[in-house]
Design an enzyme around this catalytic site. Structure first.
Site, PDB file in Angstrom:
ATOM      1  N   ARG A 193       2.887   0.617  -5.611  1.00 21.04           N
ATOM      2  CA  ARG A 193       2.920  -0.054  -4.022  1.00 21.04           C
ATOM      3  C   ARG A 193       1.673  -0.881  -3.928  1.00 21.04           C
ATOM      4  O   ARG A 193       1.649  -1.717  -2.987  1.00 21.04           O
ATOM      5  CB  ARG A 193       2.994   0.854  -2.984  1.00 21.04           C
ATOM      6  CG  ARG A 193       4.214   1.969  -3.191  1.00 21.04           C
ATOM      7  CD  ARG A 193       4.138   2.928  -1.864  1.00 21.04           C
ATOM      8  NE  ARG A 193       4.536   2.316  -0.693  1.00 21.04           N
ATOM      9  CZ  ARG A 193       5.753   2.041  -0.147  1.00 21.04           C
ATOM     10  NH1 ARG A 193       6.462   2.753  -0.871  1.00 21.04           N
ATOM     11  NH2 ARG A 193       5.771   1.475   0.978  1.00 21.04           N
ATOM     12  N   ASN A 227      -0.414   1.540   5.784  1.00 19.16           N
ATOM     13  CA  ASN A 227       0.407   0.791   5.265  1.00 19.16           C
ATOM     14  C   ASN A 227       1.137  -0.054   6.230  1.00 19.16           C
ATOM     15  O   ASN A 227       1.856   0.380   7.219  1.00 19.16           O
ATOM     16  CB  ASN A 227       1.479   1.410   4.210  1.00 19.16           C
ATOM     17  CG  ASN A 227       2.658   0.721   3.800  1.00 19.16           C
ATOM     18  OD1 ASN A 227       2.199  -0.471   3.325  1.00 19.16           O
ATOM     19  ND2 ASN A 227       3.521   1.190   3.831  1.00 19.16           N
ATOM     20  N   GLY A 228       1.036  -1.494   6.260  1.00 16.11           N
ATOM     21  CA  GLY A 228       1.668  -2.453   7.003  1.00 16.11           C
ATOM     22  C   GLY A 228       0.874  -3.465   7.695  1.00 16.11           C
ATOM     23  O   GLY A 228      -0.251  -3.585   7.047  1.00 16.11           O
ATOM     24  N   LYS A 238       4.663  -3.274  -7.277  1.00 10.93           N
ATOM     25  CA  LYS A 238       6.119  -2.993  -7.603  1.00 10.93           C
ATOM     26  C   LYS A 238       6.944  -3.103  -6.478  1.00 10.93           C
ATOM     27  O   LYS A 238       7.898  -3.510  -6.596  1.00 10.93           O
ATOM     28  CB  LYS A 238       6.045  -1.485  -8.069  1.00 10.93           C
ATOM     29  CG  LYS A 238       7.619  -1.112  -8.632  1.00 10.93           C
ATOM     30  CD  LYS A 238       7.802  -1.741 -10.101  1.00 10.93           C
ATOM     31  CE  LYS A 238       9.276  -1.317 -10.437  1.00 10.93           C
ATOM     32  NZ  LYS A 238       9.779  -2.276 -11.176  1.00 10.93           N
ATOM     33  N   GLU A 257      15.570 -15.961 -14.221  1.00  9.14           N
ATOM     34  CA  GLU A 257      15.172 -14.282 -14.193  1.00  9.14           C
ATOM     35  C   GLU A 257      14.040 -14.507 -15.707  1.00  9.14           C
ATOM     36  O   GLU A 257      13.012 -13.851 -15.291  1.00  9.14           O
ATOM     37  CB  GLU A 257      16.152 -13.367 -14.570  1.00  9.14           C
ATOM     38  CG  GLU A 257      15.670 -12.035 -15.048  1.00  9.14           C
ATOM     39  CD  GLU A 257      14.571 -11.392 -14.043  1.00  9.14           C
ATOM     40  OE1 GLU A 257      14.455 -11.764 -12.782  1.00  9.14           O
ATOM     41  OE2 GLU A 257      14.322 -10.289 -14.217  1.00  9.14           O
ATOM     42  N   GLU A 315       5.258 -13.415 -14.271  1.00 11.40           N
ATOM     43  CA  GLU A 315       4.619 -12.393 -13.852  1.00 11.40           C
ATOM     44  C   GLU A 315       3.907 -11.468 -14.954  1.00 11.40           C
ATOM     45  O   GLU A 315       2.843 -10.772 -14.792  1.00 11.40           O
ATOM     46  CB  GLU A 315       5.365 -11.391 -12.963  1.00 11.40           C
ATOM     47  CG  GLU A 315       6.388 -10.897 -13.712  1.00 11.40           C
ATOM     48  CD  GLU A 315       7.225  -9.915 -12.797  1.00 11.40           C
ATOM     49  OE1 GLU A 315       6.810  -9.124 -11.967  1.00 11.40           O
ATOM     50  OE2 GLU A 315       8.570  -9.835 -12.889  1.00 11.40           O
ATOM     51  N   TRP A 371      -2.928  -2.867  -1.556  1.00  8.17           N
ATOM     52  CA  TRP A 371      -2.735  -4.182  -2.068  1.00  8.17           C
ATOM     53  C   TRP A 371      -2.944  -5.031  -0.878  1.00  8.17           C
ATOM     54  O   TRP A 371      -2.341  -4.854   0.503  1.00  8.17           O
ATOM     55  CB  TRP A 371      -1.017  -4.347  -2.189  1.00  8.17           C
ATOM     56  CG  TRP A 371      -0.563  -5.452  -2.554  1.00  8.17           C
ATOM     57  CD1 TRP A 371      -0.543  -5.997  -4.090  1.00  8.17           C
ATOM     58  CD2 TRP A 371      -0.037  -6.803  -2.048  1.00  8.17           C
ATOM     59  NE1 TRP A 371      -0.105  -7.205  -4.075  1.00  8.17           N
ATOM     60  CE2 TRP A 371       0.111  -7.902  -2.779  1.00  8.17           C
ATOM     61  CE3 TRP A 371      -0.007  -6.938  -0.574  1.00  8.17           C
ATOM     62  CZ2 TRP A 371       0.554  -9.142  -2.440  1.00  8.17           C
ATOM     63  CZ3 TRP A 371       0.505  -8.317  -0.321  1.00  8.17           C
ATOM     64  CH2 TRP A 371       0.809  -9.287  -1.242  1.00  8.17           C
ATOM     65  N   CYS A 386       0.691  -1.183  -0.140  1.00  9.62           N
ATOM     66  CA  CYS A 386      -0.028  -0.047  -0.099  1.00  9.62           C
ATOM     67  C   CYS A 386       0.920   1.214   0.053  1.00  9.62           C
ATOM     68  O   CYS A 386       1.870   1.209   0.492  1.00  9.62           O
ATOM     69  CB  CYS A 386      -1.064   0.035   1.360  1.00  9.62           C
ATOM     70  SG  CYS A 386      -1.710  -1.546   1.556  1.00  9.62           S
ATOM     71  N   HIS A 427      18.131 -35.146 -14.152  1.00 12.89           N
ATOM     72  CA  HIS A 427      17.626 -35.666 -12.919  1.00 12.89           C
ATOM     73  C   HIS A 427      16.403 -35.321 -12.460  1.00 12.89           C
ATOM     74  O   HIS A 427      16.068 -35.375 -11.241  1.00 12.89           O
ATOM     75  CB  HIS A 427      18.572 -34.733 -11.872  1.00 12.89           C
ATOM     76  CG  HIS A 427      19.999 -34.754 -11.977  1.00 12.89           C
ATOM     77  ND1 HIS A 427      20.894 -36.242 -11.715  1.00 12.89           N
ATOM     78  CD2 HIS A 427      21.149 -34.066 -12.349  1.00 12.89           C
ATOM     79  CE1 HIS A 427      22.125 -35.903 -11.991  1.00 12.89           C
ATOM     80  NE2 HIS A 427      22.215 -34.810 -12.476  1.00 12.89           N
ATOM     81  N   LYS A 456       9.907 -13.409 -15.426  1.00 10.60           N
ATOM     82  CA  LYS A 456       9.195 -12.421 -16.226  1.00 10.60           C
ATOM     83  C   LYS A 456       8.236 -13.078 -17.215  1.00 10.60           C
ATOM     84  O   LYS A 456       7.149 -12.521 -17.062  1.00 10.60           O
ATOM     85  CB  LYS A 456      10.373 -11.946 -17.417  1.00 10.60           C
ATOM     86  CG  LYS A 456      11.552 -11.183 -16.912  1.00 10.60           C
ATOM     87  CD  LYS A 456      10.959  -9.564 -16.704  1.00 10.60           C
ATOM     88  CE  LYS A 456      10.617  -9.528 -15.023  1.00 10.60           C
ATOM     89  NZ  LYS A 456      11.749  -9.394 -14.135  1.00 10.60           N
TER      90      LYS A 456
END
Ligand code: AGP
Length: 584
Positions: free
Chosen positions: A27, A98-99, A579, A461, A468, A72, A2, A484, A465
């Site tokens: 956020r 926020n938290g 983000k 990486e 997401e 969020w 948030c 394996h 990508k």
């Protein structure tokens, strides 16, 4: 996570808050809301959805004191009721938070027993009700605020406003960021400077574990134990990013295309790089901590430092730092890698390591972020503002910066920024090929990405990508690991991205590619070397040493972007993500 913002004094609250919310959407973007105070009344507009969905209503609000929130979700579904601000029963106080308030269940039970009625399922709403009671018991709002904070467990940055406070805002922070902006006749507060930089560049970073009462032209701050704090603002400089994606369809695409410039800028020599190299060469042990993409940069750093400086750097997933703490003591150095500089897991690891005597070198992108301020030394990666939730240009800037530190440490020549610019530009010419491939693969359920040595973290990486951005299951693998187990997944037509440049990993990785091809895999080769192994060849320019991972990142990002585009996924703000991840 948030984002929160507030303002009071000589300002148009509706304008400041909507502009601020747009800048804070990185956020979280599940829901948005605003409270504006006008004399003895307060209007609250809030809704599940983006800032856009409330903007027309907010624009109509008159008043110069207000608070706002972009969410969020952590506690409670994404609904209008759970959107912030949350108001007290008497409607004279509203709060944005926020938290996470860990003891909210007990607090809520107590408040309900005292007759308070709750309207949401959030942990945050308790703060509004607690403030309502406290403001009745204490004449001084600072004392009321302190009394409330002493009851809260968990992490918080919150702002309160309302007719009960007149033109004052209450602000408090513990383990979540909050910064105050001071201007002539007005005061602002937000999760980051970026949200109010248009109005002032005089910032006061609230100390962790402190509260403040903000009035136009006056800030009174104190630690949670009541000790008054001297308010000393600092000048902040912040590059304003383009509010839109410019000529590009998405911020993410613009950020991918910016990389020639970004990488060249990140490779420019600077004193902090030399200082970091010195500190690392004196260290008894070196750790590289990060999350998500930044962790992948830490993994690349392990190979790069080993290769160019003969140094063992231990990569540490920030959320798993606990295991490594016993070795993060005096003499050790922690390279803390983060785009935002606000990732809760990274900050927690850094604080724990610092308290044990480790030296912290932050490798960050966002200036004035918590990590930049808390490190003993900070090296900025200079990627510039990154708006897209998927980290792209910040990743290549991290790789460039970390490589410079390693090369400096080894006393070896630095890469030529102009050559790197050219190589990245050439790699970007793969865009049409990536578009075609995105269309071809849009119906695939799975994608495997495979690499060996330093190319293995690039496979990880690339997979991140793809997941997401395109919401396609993707797995990054060390090429040697296939046999394996995962080889069992390969069947006719399974798409595999083989990161297979012409270095010392080439022939082993190619053999692993052959093993997959023999089982029907559709091989997409990322390589500077021709081979009939590849069903599709994304031919990268010939790069060497530390340049290679940077150049390889480009086709991986382009492929993920075009796969997402072909599947109609939301590119700049993928579902369920944010983000900056400011919760554990
Ligand atoms: C990357 O594309 C992600 N969105 C995410 O993994 C990100 O890298 C991670 O949350 C760490 O963020 P930071 O670099 O800001 O610390």
């Amino acid at each position: 996570m948030c984002g929160i913002i507030g303002c009071t004094g000589r300002c148009e609250a509706a304008e400041v808050l909507t502009k601020g919310l747009r800048r804070l959407e990185y956020r979280g973007y599940d829901s948005a809301g605003v409270a504006v105070v006008d004399g003895d009344s307060m209007a609250i507009v809030k809704r599940a959805g983006r800032v856009d969905s409330i903007e027309p209503y907010v624009r109509a609000l008159r008043g110069s004191t207000g608070i706002a929130h972009t969410r969020w979700a952590t506690h409670g579904k994404v609904t209008d009721e759970n959107a912030h601000p949350h108001a007290s029963c008497d409607g004279r106080i509203a709060v944005v938070h926020n938290g996470i308030i860990e003891n909210y269940r007990e607090l809520r039970e107590e408040l309900e027993a005292r007759g308070h009625r709750f309207r949401s399922d959030t942990d945050s709403e308790v703060i509004a009700h607690m403030l309502e009671d406290a403001l009745r018991s204490f004449e001084d709002p600072l004392q009321a605020l302190l009394a409330v904070c002493r009851e809260l467990r968990g992490s918080y940055a919150f702002l309160a406003a309302g007719p009960a406070l007149g033109d004052a805002l209450l602000a408090a922070r513990k383990d979540s960021p909050l910064v105050v902006g001071l201007a002539k006749g007005a005061v602002y507060a937000s999760s980051d400077v970026y949200a109010f930089i248009e109005w002032t560049d005089d910032a006061y970073f609230l100390e962790n574990g402190s509260v403040a009462v903000l009035r136009p032209g006056e800030v009174r701050a104190a630690l949670l134990d009541g000790t008054p704090l001297e308010v000393r603002p600092v000048k902040v400089a912040f590059e304003m990013s383009e509010p839109d994606a410019g000529a590009y369809a998405h911020h993410t695409f613009r950020e991918i295309m910016e990389q020639p410039e970004v990488v060249a800028r990140a490779l420019a020599p600077r004193p902090e790089v030399d200082e970091a190299a010195r500190a690392i060469s004196e260290a008894s042990q070196v750790f590289a901590v990060g999350a998500g993409t930044s962790y992948h940069a830490a993994l690349v750093a392990r190979y790069v430092f080993a290769d160019v400086a003969g140094l063992d750097v231990q990569p540490v997933l920030a959320s798993e730092h606990g295991l490594f703490l016993r070795w993060m003591g005096p003499g050790s150095v922690v390279l803390a890698i983060s785009q935002s500089g606000e990732t809760a897991d990274v900050l927690e690891a850094v604080r724990a390591a610092k308290s044990r005597g480790a030296r912290i070198i932050s490798v960050v992108n966002v200036p004035h972020s918590s990590l930049e301020r808390e490190g003993d030394l900070s090296v900025n990666v200079r990627a510039g503002p990154e708006v897209g939730v998927a980290a792209t240009k910040s990743f290549t800037a991290q790789l460039a910066t970390l490589s410079m530190i390693a090369l400096r440490m080894a006393g070896r020549p630095l890469p030529d920024p102009e050559r790197a610019r050219r190589l990245v530009s050439e790699a970007l010419r793969l865009e049409p090929a990536a578009r075609e491939l995105g269309n071809r693969l849009k119906g695939s359920d799975d994608l495997y990405l495979v690499g060996r040595g330093v190319h293995y973290p690039l496979a990880l990486e690339g997979a991140l990508k793809v997941k997401e951005l395109a919401y396609v299951h993707a797995e990054g693998l060390a090429a040697g690991e296939l046999k394996h187990g995962t080889l069992a997944m390969i069947e006719d037509g399974t798409p595999v991205v083989l990161i297979n440049p012409g270095d010392d990993t080439h022939s082993d990785t190619a053999s692993n590619g052959e093993e997959m091809k023999a089982r029907g895999a559709f091989i997409i080769g990322i390589s500077d070397v021709e081979s009939d192994l590849y069903d599709v060849h994304l031919r990268i320019p010939e790069a060497r040493g530390v340049e290679l991972p940077i150049v390889e990142a480009i086709p991986l990002q382009l492929l993920a972007y075009h796969l997402a585009l072909a599947r109609g996924a939301e590119i700049d703000r993928p579902r369920n993500l944010a983000k900056s991840v400011t919760v554990k």
